[in-house]
Design an enzyme around this catalytic site. Structure first.
Site, PDB file in Angstrom:
ATOM      1  N   SER A 220      17.532 -53.330 -13.407  1.00 16.80           N
ATOM      2  CA  SER A 220      16.793 -52.087 -13.164  1.00 16.80           C
ATOM      3  C   SER A 220      16.786 -51.229 -14.433  1.00 16.80           C
ATOM      4  CB  SER A 220      17.415 -51.324 -12.000  1.00 16.80           C
ATOM      5  OG  SER A 220      18.682 -50.837 -12.367  1.00 16.80           O
ATOM      6  N   ARG A 224      13.153 -50.518 -15.880  1.00 16.63           N
ATOM      7  CA  ARG A 224      12.682 -49.141 -15.719  1.00 16.63           C
ATOM      8  C   ARG A 224      12.178 -48.606 -17.056  1.00 16.63           C
ATOM      9  NH1 ARG A 224      16.987 -47.147 -14.365  1.00 16.63           N
ATOM     10  NH2 ARG A 224      16.755 -47.356 -12.108  1.00 16.63           N
ATOM     11  N   ASN A 228       8.121 -48.052 -17.781  1.00 11.49           N
ATOM     12  CA  ASN A 228       7.602 -46.714 -18.026  1.00 11.49           C
ATOM     13  C   ASN A 228       6.905 -46.620 -19.372  1.00 11.49           C
ATOM     14  OD1 ASN A 228       8.222 -44.394 -16.087  1.00 11.49           O
ATOM     15  ND2 ASN A 228      10.037 -45.678 -15.969  1.00 11.49           N
TER      16      ASN A 228
END
Lengths: 284, 156
Positions: A220, A224, A228
């Protein structure tokens, strides 16, 4: 420009890293490396990230060398503000003492922030400059020069950070709880019973769940940050492709993206502290 | 996703950066911040103490000033008393001096008068003798008639 540039080609060009690999005929670059497998180096990611890391360390080292107890200058104040901010977050989140966590958090925060900040440089500037230099100085086709200047849009970099954090998590777990404690943590939770026979069935379930929970953390973390910034970069590229109308749109997206840049750096730092805090605390 | 050797390179770079930050960046900055925080705390405590000291000193100074004022008033009172005393003493002394001088003057005047009287008496005697001589047309032997003369003089 010799050939017509399609939109998808343009985007593809922007999203491709400059590659380097060694082949039988020496070092090869870019398209020659398309099937070189694992031993390919993204030289733009490496150069920009290491350059920004050195920039970070140089700035902070120069402040550290000049640090005085007396009245600090504005530069020192600024640096100390960042250090204090990170130190505060570490002190509030991380239970126990460690000389590694705070510098680790500072490095992650500032380094990731600087790398994300590269996203605010208009998407065509540096790739076009690189293309021009490659064409005029090295006689390459400018379409064959790749330059991806935001290192955090490369999964290799975010994965490397996550792997580093993951290794530290395992190291802290083993250091605080011992190897047996770490194994117990992976096998005796969340399901536990006093019945020995039932436990035999529960242990594999526990192991599966806890392992997934453990592995999910670095995954994660890496995805992440990568997701992004990659999405943000992609939208910048799309905006950059629509002609004159891009100016107001680019401005709006850039303003919004400032938030993402700081937030993602902060989130990566905070989650690193939280994961390491969880790894080094005994109570489950 | 194309994971490749870049990951290894970045991992190494990451470890080196964190190590450098831990060794050369974080400790001096953090030490400086903490030392300055301690210094500020100490400074604030010292300033509090100094304020309290100042208050005490002011109180003490006020008390001393009050004492000094009352002492000054006492001294002035005493001086006034002393002044009147000195004036009185001087008056008394002057009075005594005056009396003494007056007395001396009186005695001197008395003596002077006595002497003048004596002289006058003698001259009167001489005059009387001269008058008597005129009357008698002959001289009076001063030596022979001195008893009469003396009696005469004594009667004057």
């Amino acid at each position: 420009m010799a050939e017509e540039v399609t939109l998808s080609g343009h985007i593809q060009h922007h999203l491709t890293n400059a590659k380097m690999c060694s082949t039988e005929s020496g070092l090869a670059f870019n398209k020659a490396c398309s099937d070189s497998g694992f031993w390919t180096w993204h030289i733009d990611t490496l150069a920009w990230s290491i350059g920004l890391g050195i920039l970070f360390l140089a700035i902070f080292r120069s402040a550290a060398k000049k640090a005085t107890i007396g009245v600090p200058g504005k530069f020192q104040c600024f640096i100390e503000m960042i250090v204090d901010f990170v130190g505060d977050n570490v002190a509030k989140t991380f239970q126990g003492k460690s000389t590694l966590i705070a510098p680790l958090a500072l490095t992650i925060f500032v380094w990731v922030f600087l790398m994300n900040l590269m996203d605010l440089i208009p998407v065509d500037f540096l790739p076009a400059l690189a293309g021009f230099v490659g064409e005029s100085a090295f006689g390459m086709d400018s379409h064959d020069v790749y330059m991806k200047i935001v290192p955090t849009t490369d999964i290799n970099l975010t994965a490397a950070l996550a792997v580093g954090v993951f290794l530290l998590m395992v190291a802290y777990s083993v250091k605080i709880k011992g190897v047996s404690g770490f194994i117990k943590e992976l096998t005796l939770h969340p399901f536990s019973t006093d019945n020995k026979l039932a436990m035999v069935f529960l242990i594999p379930c526990n192991l599966l769940l806890e392992t997934i929970a453990l592995i999910a953390k670095p995954f994660s973390l890496a995805l992440r940050l990568f997701g992004n910034l990659y999405a943000g970069e992609l939208i910048f590229i799309l905006i950059g492709a629509i002609g004159l109308m891009q100016l107001p749109l680019h401005f709006v997206w850039a303003v919004f993206h400032i938030l993402v840049i700081v937030l993602q750096a902060f989130v990566f730092m905070m989650l690193t502290i939280v994961y390491l805090s969880m790894a080094s605390s005994d109570n489950h | 996703m194309n994971l490749n050797a870049t990951l290894i390179g970045e991992l190494i770079a990451f470890i080196v950066f964190v190590w450098f930050c831990m060794k050369f960046v974080w400790p001096p900055l953090n030490d400086a911040i903490e030392a300055r925080q301690k210094k500020i705390v100490d400074g604030l405590a010292a300033s509090d103490r100094a304020e309290k000291d100042l208050e005490l000193a002011q109180e003490k100074a006020t008390a001393q000033l009050k004492e000094a004022k009352s002492q000054a008033a006492e001294i002035i009172e005493a001086a006034k008393k002393r002044e009147t005393q000195i004036v009185e003493e001087a008056a008394v002394k002057a009075e005594a001096e005056k009396a003494k001088i007056l007395a001396a003057g009186h005695t001197e005047i008395e003596a002077e008068r006595n002497r003048a009287k004596e002289e006058l008496r003698q001259q009167v005697a001489l005059l009387a003798i001269a008058g008597a001589e005129k009357i008698l047309e002959r001289s009076i032997d001063a030596a022979a008639h001195s008893d009469i003369l003396d009696k005469f003089v004594a009667e004057l």
